[in-house]
Design an enzyme around this catalytic site. Sequence first.
Site, PDB file in Angstrom:
ATOM      1  N   CYS A 293      16.782 -11.884 -35.324  1.00  0.00           N
ATOM      2  CA  CYS A 293      18.221 -11.793 -34.527  1.00  0.00           C
ATOM      3  C   CYS A 293      18.272  -9.766 -34.970  1.00  0.00           C
ATOM      4  O   CYS A 293      19.125  -9.656 -34.065  1.00  0.00           O
ATOM      5  CB  CYS A 293      18.963 -11.811 -34.785  1.00  0.00           C
TER       6      CYS A 293
ATOM      7  N   CYS B 131      24.615 -20.567 -37.342  1.00  0.00           N
ATOM      8  CA  CYS B 131      23.621 -19.752 -38.243  1.00  0.00           C
ATOM      9  C   CYS B 131      24.436 -18.967 -38.995  1.00  0.00           C
ATOM     10  O   CYS B 131      24.570 -18.996 -40.409  1.00  0.00           O
ATOM     11  CB  CYS B 131      22.164 -19.690 -37.188  1.00  0.00           C
ATOM     12  N   CYS B 132      25.060 -18.038 -38.108  1.00  0.00           N
ATOM     13  CA  CYS B 132      25.781 -16.409 -39.066  1.00  0.00           C
ATOM     14  C   CYS B 132      26.884 -17.434 -39.918  1.00  0.00           C
ATOM     15  O   CYS B 132      27.531 -16.521 -41.463  1.00  0.00           O
ATOM     16  CB  CYS B 132      26.715 -15.885 -38.185  1.00  0.00           C
TER      17      CYS B 132
ATOM     18  N   CYS C  91      18.923  -9.469 -39.674  1.00  0.00           N
ATOM     19  CA  CYS C  91      18.314 -10.660 -40.444  1.00  0.00           C
ATOM     20  C   CYS C  91      17.001 -10.662 -38.873  1.00  0.00           C
ATOM     21  O   CYS C  91      17.229  -9.847 -38.002  1.00  0.00           O
ATOM     22  CB  CYS C  91      18.582 -12.329 -39.810  1.00  0.00           C
TER      23      CYS C  91
ATOM     24  N   CYS D  11      28.221 -10.697 -36.306  1.00  0.00           N
ATOM     25  CA  CYS D  11      28.300 -11.861 -37.248  1.00  0.00           C
ATOM     26  C   CYS D  11      29.464 -12.773 -37.352  1.00  0.00           C
ATOM     27  O   CYS D  11      28.992 -13.937 -37.761  1.00  0.00           O
ATOM     28  CB  CYS D  11      27.362 -11.635 -38.377  1.00  0.00           C
TER      29      CYS D  11
HETATM   30 FE1  SF4 Z   1      20.921 -16.613 -38.247  1.00  0.00          FE
HETATM   31 FE2  SF4 Z   1      20.663 -14.702 -37.109  1.00  0.00          FE
HETATM   32 FE3  SF4 Z   1      22.813 -14.557 -37.641  1.00  0.00          FE
HETATM   33 FE4  SF4 Z   1      20.963 -14.511 -39.456  1.00  0.00          FE
HETATM   34  S1  SF4 Z   1      21.961 -13.077 -38.410  1.00  0.00           S
HETATM   35  S2  SF4 Z   1      22.646 -15.895 -40.451  1.00  0.00           S
HETATM   36  S3  SF4 Z   1      18.933 -15.413 -38.683  1.00  0.00           S
HETATM   37  S4  SF4 Z   1      22.031 -15.824 -36.636  1.00  0.00           S
END
Ligand code: SF4
Length: 249
Positions: A214, A130-131, A211, A237
């Site tokens: 998280c 996701c990151c 985010c 991240c």
């Molecule tokens: Fe995704 Fe969490 Fe990374 Fe944001 S911090 S990009 S929601 S995994």
Amino acid sequence: MRTQMTSDLDLPENISGQNHDLSLIEKYDGFQDLALLEAALNDAAFGAIGAVSSFGADSALLLSMLAEVNASIPVIFLDTGKHFPETTDYVQNVSESLGLENVHYRRPDLAEVNIHDRIGDLLESSVDACCDLRKVRPLEKALRGFDSWITGRKRFHGADRSGLKSVEFTEGRFKINPLAHWSAERIKTEFKARNLPQHPLVAEGFLSIGCAPCTRAVAPGEDVRAGRWADNDKTECGIHNSPWVGESI
Ligand code: SF4
């Protein structure tokens, strides 16, 4: 001049290709805050310089220094689509109150999102993926036109940041870290002295803000970044420690 809030299409596209003079790392070792910013922005050896900000808990300090030295420097905000609404509002408010003239939102590639995270739950199976999709890849694109970037990282955040130097060179670019040597107490004091606008979640115990899914508030005595990815081993991240581009999608 009024703050210009743009999306991503008007950032420069190609890195200058100039030779990077690694002696800059030693030359500016120990330089800090305004002195480092002024020196770097007046040293052509750094090439094209942009700044990257999370608009998080103490970001306004570095942003105010940038505004003081050169309010038109490009500032990139990674708009992941997963931020707290308070952060989204704060980007607008703090940019305008500081007089930043050139703030860019960089969003994830829509086609990639449709392929890899169409319903938005990728983080439940892999926070790294996701990151990578929402931060690492967009930043790689955003930085293509820059030889150097300014970050707000500090040594006191610990872990990988404990040995930060004022200037680093990684993945083909200089990173300029004006607050690397600043303590939490010094930041707090200067934040107040400059009468800077506070991110609204700080009052609720969020000392490092990423985010929404998280990030949690931290308890008294906890590490400042303890609320980031608190349910797993992840501490960064990936934008500061992964080769472009990530492998996890
Ligand atoms: Fe995704 Fe969490 Fe990374 Fe944001 S911090 S990009 S929601 S995994």
